[in-house]
Write an enzyme that holds these catalytic residues in place. Structure first.
Site, PDB file in Angstrom:
ATOM      1  N   GLY A 126      28.779  32.865 -22.211  1.00  0.00           N
ATOM      2  CA  GLY A 126      28.750  31.546 -22.956  1.00  0.00           C
ATOM      3  C   GLY A 126      27.653  32.439 -24.158  1.00  0.00           C
TER       4      GLY A 126
ATOM      5  CB  ALA B  20      27.492  29.272 -18.182  1.00  0.00           C
TER       6      ALA B  20
ATOM      7  CD  GLU C 126      32.929  32.315 -22.917  1.00  0.00           C
ATOM      8  OE1 GLU C 126      32.102  32.393 -22.663  1.00  0.00           O
ATOM      9  OE2 GLU C 126      34.130  32.310 -22.851  1.00  0.00           O
TER      10      GLU C 126
ATOM     11  CD  GLU D  93      31.953  35.277 -18.495  1.00  0.00           C
ATOM     12  OE1 GLU D  93      32.170  36.700 -18.815  1.00  0.00           O
ATOM     13  OE2 GLU D  93      31.850  34.814 -19.567  1.00  0.00           O
TER      14      GLU D  93
HETATM   15  N1  COA Z   1      21.750  31.653 -16.002  1.00  0.00           N
HETATM   16  C1  COA Z   1      20.518  31.165 -15.433  1.00  0.00           C
HETATM   17  N2  COA Z   1      19.253  31.605 -15.519  1.00  0.00           N
HETATM   18  C2  COA Z   1      19.139  32.678 -16.460  1.00  0.00           C
HETATM   19  C3  COA Z   1      20.486  33.589 -16.492  1.00  0.00           C
HETATM   20  C4  COA Z   1      21.920  32.290 -16.955  1.00  0.00           C
HETATM   21  N3  COA Z   1      22.939  32.911 -17.236  1.00  0.00           N
HETATM   22  N4  COA Z   1      20.136  34.561 -17.091  1.00  0.00           N
HETATM   23  C5  COA Z   1      18.715  34.756 -16.843  1.00  0.00           C
HETATM   24  N5  COA Z   1      18.705  33.724 -16.560  1.00  0.00           N
HETATM   25  C6  COA Z   1      16.739  33.377 -15.796  1.00  0.00           C
HETATM   26  C7  COA Z   1      16.776  34.429 -14.728  1.00  0.00           C
HETATM   27  O1  COA Z   1      17.814  33.800 -13.551  1.00  0.00           O
HETATM   28  C8  COA Z   1      15.429  34.860 -14.814  1.00  0.00           C
HETATM   29  O2  COA Z   1      15.187  33.361 -14.536  1.00  0.00           O
HETATM   30  P1  COA Z   1      13.373  33.601 -13.429  1.00  0.00           P
HETATM   31  O3  COA Z   1      12.266  34.057 -14.079  1.00  0.00           O
HETATM   32  O4  COA Z   1      12.891  31.742 -12.962  1.00  0.00           O
HETATM   33  O5  COA Z   1      13.997  34.637 -12.078  1.00  0.00           O
HETATM   34  C9  COA Z   1      14.772  34.077 -16.301  1.00  0.00           C
HETATM   35  O6  COA Z   1      16.098  33.939 -16.739  1.00  0.00           O
HETATM   36  C10 COA Z   1      14.625  35.770 -17.086  1.00  0.00           C
HETATM   37  O7  COA Z   1      15.780  36.901 -16.610  1.00  0.00           O
HETATM   38  P2  COA Z   1      15.821  38.119 -15.881  1.00  0.00           P
HETATM   39  O8  COA Z   1      16.747  38.556 -15.172  1.00  0.00           O
HETATM   40  O9  COA Z   1      14.286  38.243 -15.059  1.00  0.00           O
HETATM   41  O10 COA Z   1      15.431  38.686 -17.109  1.00  0.00           O
HETATM   42  P3  COA Z   1      16.125  40.409 -17.584  1.00  0.00           P
HETATM   43  O11 COA Z   1      15.544  40.920 -18.025  1.00  0.00           O
HETATM   44  O12 COA Z   1      16.132  41.553 -16.077  1.00  0.00           O
HETATM   45  O13 COA Z   1      17.681  40.837 -17.738  1.00  0.00           O
HETATM   46  C11 COA Z   1      19.694  39.837 -18.536  1.00  0.00           C
HETATM   47  C12 COA Z   1      18.121  40.275 -18.577  1.00  0.00           C
HETATM   48  C13 COA Z   1      20.300  39.452 -19.284  1.00  0.00           C
HETATM   49  C14 COA Z   1      20.544  41.475 -18.088  1.00  0.00           C
HETATM   50  C15 COA Z   1      19.635  39.202 -17.125  1.00  0.00           C
HETATM   51  O14 COA Z   1      19.510  37.984 -16.973  1.00  0.00           O
HETATM   52  C16 COA Z   1      21.328  39.250 -16.823  1.00  0.00           C
HETATM   53  O15 COA Z   1      22.174  39.062 -15.810  1.00  0.00           O
HETATM   54  N6  COA Z   1      21.952  37.196 -16.237  1.00  0.00           N
HETATM   55  C17 COA Z   1      23.083  36.621 -16.280  1.00  0.00           C
HETATM   56  C18 COA Z   1      23.938  36.853 -17.841  1.00  0.00           C
HETATM   57  C19 COA Z   1      25.516  36.222 -17.175  1.00  0.00           C
HETATM   58  O16 COA Z   1      25.749  37.144 -15.957  1.00  0.00           O
HETATM   59  N7  COA Z   1      25.361  35.764 -17.987  1.00  0.00           N
HETATM   60  C20 COA Z   1      26.880  35.005 -17.825  1.00  0.00           C
HETATM   61  C21 COA Z   1      27.094  33.890 -17.310  1.00  0.00           C
HETATM   62  S1  COA Z   1      29.511  33.321 -16.729  1.00  0.00           S
END
Ligand code: COA
Length: 258
Positions: free
Chosen positions: A109, A64, A112, A132
């Site tokens: 999500g 999400a 999911e 989460e």
């Molecule tokens: N919601 C909003 N934005 C998200 C996102 C999410 N779930 N996941 C990634 N993004 C965004 C980042 O903020 C970043 O945006 P920016 O360039 O404007 O700063 C962009 O996507 C790229 O992500 P980034 O974190 O730089 O990539 P990465 O390769 O270093 O890391 C992940 C990848 C997937 C490990 C990391 O993005 C992450 O942990 N995301 C969240 C996952 C999460 O908790 N999901 C459950 C949500 S309930």
């Protein structure tokens, strides 16, 4: 009209690609709305026989959209969860086959939604998790319910409580995905699987999905009775006459879905 996704139909196979690669395809409210639009198209259009769900770039869906979650009140959160659950259930209950082709991060999500598809195949770069708890929330789009049903309670609780990410090989080992492929082979394999399914009687395919879906959580006797009723309903179809006659005539069947 799709903004955050693309939706294409090629010879009866629809492909829904979540397409916000700069945000790793995170599901904001608008994107969830487009998922609904897509599954309504799939279930209502006669020129579509099945659906592939995938993501653009290095993510399937990284969860999400956390920028929206950060602002939510309890009332917003309840509504968000119920809306997502309702829409994801439409994928699960579709009587046309829905395959998740997981190309990269399938987190929160994303995991999911993949679990709401009928089955999952993955590229070697796929990663799965329910992170989460790291944000101080729990899954809201079915993760606490579908994950234990798919991989067992102990394994599900480990993923849910640690928030750890697992790679494609581990996802295969625990039964979260059915197959892992080189990235270039992922979509062709999903397409081939769908076409293999779509060559079968469409009413029979729909009945199998329904029997598994509605029988899975029912007592065995109820599930078996449901199956017997589906078996009986199919006996009244032209497709059953055609499928059995084609076998006996040693020719390919021509199913019409009637
Ligand atoms: N919601 C909003 N934005 C998200 C996102 C999410 N779930 N996941 C990634 N993004 C965004 C980042 O903020 C970043 O945006 P920016 O360039 O404007 O700063 C962009 O996507 C790229 O992500 P980034 O974190 O730089 O990539 P990465 O390769 O270093 O890391 C992940 C990848 C997937 C490990 C990391 O993005 C992450 O942990 N995301 C969240 C996952 C999460 O908790 N999901 C459950 C949500 S309930």
């Amino acid at each position: 009209m799709y903004t955050n996704c693309t939706f294409a139909v090629n010879d009866r196979v629809a492909t829904l690609t979540v397409n916000r690669p700069d945000k790793l395809n995170a599901l904001n409210a608008a994107t969830i709305g487009e998922l609904e639009q897509a599954i309504v198209e799939v279930t209502s259009r006669d020129d579509i026989g099945g659906l592939i769900v995938t993501g653009a770039g290095k993510a399937f869906i990284a969860g999400a959209d956390i920028s929206e979650l950060a602002k939510q009140t309890p009332v917003d959160a309840k509504n968000r969860a119920l809306r997502g659950q309702r829409i994801f259930a439409m994928f699960e209950r579709s009587r046309k086959p829905v395959i998740a082709a997981v190309n990269g991060f399938a987190l929160g999500g994303g995991c999911e939604l993949a679990m709401s598809c009928h089955f999952r195949i993955a590229s070697e770069f796929a990663k799965f998790g329910q992170p989460e708890v790291k944000l101080g929330i729990c899954p809201g789009y079915g993760g606490t319910q579908r994950l234990p049903r798919l991989i067992g309670k102990g394994r599900a609780l480990q993923l849910l409580l640690t928030g750890e990410m697992i790679d494609a090989a581990e996802a295969l080992r625990i039964g979260l995905v059915n197959q892992v492929l080189p990235a270039a082979d992922l979509l062709p394999r999903a397409d081939a699987l769908l076409r293999q399914i779509m060559a079968n009687g469409p009413l029979a395919v729909g009945m199998c999905i329904e029997a598994v879906q509605y029988g899975y959580d029912a007592p065995l006797d109820e599930g078996l009775n449901l199956e017997a009723n589906h078996f009986a309903i199919l006996a009244g179809t032209q497709d059953m006459r055609e499928g059995t006659a084609a076998f006996l005539d040693k020719r390919a069947p021509a199913f019409t879905g009637r």
